[in-house]
Design an enzyme around this catalytic site. Structure first.
Site, PDB file in Angstrom:
ATOM      1  N   GLU A  20       0.751 -10.228  -1.649  1.00 23.99           N
ATOM      2  CA  GLU A  20      -0.635 -10.706  -1.664  1.00 23.99           C
ATOM      3  C   GLU A  20      -1.197 -10.677  -3.086  1.00 23.99           C
ATOM      4  OE1 GLU A  20      -2.670  -9.824   2.558  1.00 23.99           O
ATOM      5  OE2 GLU A  20      -1.912  -8.025   1.570  1.00 23.99           O
ATOM      6  N   GLU A  31       3.576  -7.004   7.301  1.00 25.81           N
ATOM      7  CA  GLU A  31       2.626  -6.114   7.966  1.00 25.81           C
ATOM      8  C   GLU A  31       2.781  -6.052   9.476  1.00 25.81           C
ATOM      9  OE1 GLU A  31       0.663  -7.049   4.010  1.00 25.81           O
ATOM     10  OE2 GLU A  31       1.951  -8.080   5.457  1.00 25.81           O
ATOM     11  N   ALA A  43       0.834  -1.202   0.000  1.00 25.61           N
ATOM     12  CA  ALA A  43       0.000   0.000   0.000  1.00 25.61           C
ATOM     13  C   ALA A  43       0.871   1.257   0.000  1.00 25.61           C
ATOM     14  CB  ALA A  43      -0.913   0.005   1.224  1.00 25.61           C
ATOM     15  N   GLY A  74       1.118  -6.036   0.528  1.00 22.92           N
ATOM     16  CA  GLY A  74       0.082  -6.193  -0.484  1.00 22.92           C
ATOM     17  C   GLY A  74       0.624  -6.594  -1.838  1.00 22.92           C
TER      18      GLY A  74
END
Length: 314
Positions: free
Chosen positions: A167, A187, A119, A164
């Site tokens: 991910e 994270e 992010a 992310g």
């Protein structure tokens, strides 16, 4: 007795009705245009996708026809997820899932040394607290949309894939990486957890115990380490152009192109959904989708005539 029989369908009828509903649902998951024999066709959709600066969508041609490349291009922000990039990805994926000409999708970076760093925290710092939750949900949604694409997807990791970004790669069917790439779900360093499917998809890829270890420690792996634990399928020495993983992804995509389009889509659906219903029953029901296709008949004819099949995705 006749009245009772009429009032309550037999076990066979119930099974057939349930099977028809499940197969119909599976057809819907395969994308617009797929339907059961005898059902009404669905409206066609345009396959055009505009190329944006932060996301480049390329439809390859000639021997690579059917391969689409999604190239993330936010060099100044390490390809992090911004509001605009998430919106572009969602728009592109929405068009691709409706395009029956698309056979395989490669997700890559257009920025050397970076896949996606997660992010955009600089943008997030400027958000009001009320904006953060909905934005994270949008990132999760677009990653899920990629995971649910009906055709094979390949993540070409030629650089950094953190949070992310990993991910996003985990949402793809296949992951290939350069040995110099770095990847991890980091994270917990920020006192949060992976929110884009990482806590679910990483254990499925490498096992629960090891996934916990990596998430708890926020450990970052290189390409060789990722291959050793099963996080990626192939690891390559990086080349001078910095696109070794992308070139391997292209090679894999080319292997998929000659195969029956309906069969590949249904095989992906069967594998992905196998945990939700009896796996063998699901395979049997999904196989029925491929039986009436023209591609199946073409495959048999090509085998008989000892020539390469000419599949049309019908």
């Amino acid at each position: 007795m006749a009245a009772a029989a009429a009032a309550a369908p037999g076990a066979l009828g119930t099974l057939q009705a349930g099977r028809a509903r499940l197969v119909a649902a599976c057809c819907a998951r395969l994308g617009p245009g797929w339907r059961l024999p005898g059902s009404a066709p669905r409206r066609g959709y345009s396959s055009e996708v505009k190329t944006e600066d932060e996301l480049r969508v390329r439809y390859l041609e000639e021997e690579n026809r059917g391969i689409v490349v999604l190239g993330i291009n936010r060099a100044y922000a390490k390809n992090t997820f911004s509001k605009s990039l998430v919106k572009m990805l969602s728009k592109a994926v929405d068009a691709l899932k409706s395009d029956k000409k698309v056979r395989t999708i490669i997700v890559r970076s257009e920025v050397p040394g970076i896949f996606c760093a997660g992010a955009d925290l600089k943008e997030r710092v400027k958000m009001n607290p009320s904006e953060v939750g909905p934005f994270v949900s949008k990132i999760r949604a677009v990653i899920d949309e990629i995971a649910n694409l009906p055709v094979p997807t390949i993540a070409a990791i030629d650089g950094l894939a953190l949070g992310g970004g990993l991910e996003l790669a985990l949402a793809c069917d296949i992951r290939v990486a350069a040995s110099s790439a770095k990847m991890g779900l980091v994270e917990t360093k920020l006192a949060i957890i992976p929110g884009g499917g990482g806590t679910q998809r990483l254990p499925r890829a490498i096992g629960m115990s090891l996934a916990k270890e990596l998430i708890f420690s926020a450990r970052v792996l290189d390409g060789q380490e990722a291959k050793a634990v099963g996080l990626i399928s192939h690891v390559l020495e990086q080349n001078q152009e910095g696109d070794a993983a992308y070139r391997k992804a292209l090679d894999l995509a080319r292997e998929f192109l000659p195969q029956g389009p309906v069969a590949v889509r249904v095989a992906k659906l069967a594998i992905n959904q196998g945990m939700e219903v009896s796996a063998l029953m699901l395979e049997f029901m999904l196989e029925e989708i491929t039986i009436p296709t023209k591609d199946r008949l073409e495959g048999l004819l090509a085998f008989k005539e000892k020539r390469p099949p000419r599949y049309k995705g019908e």
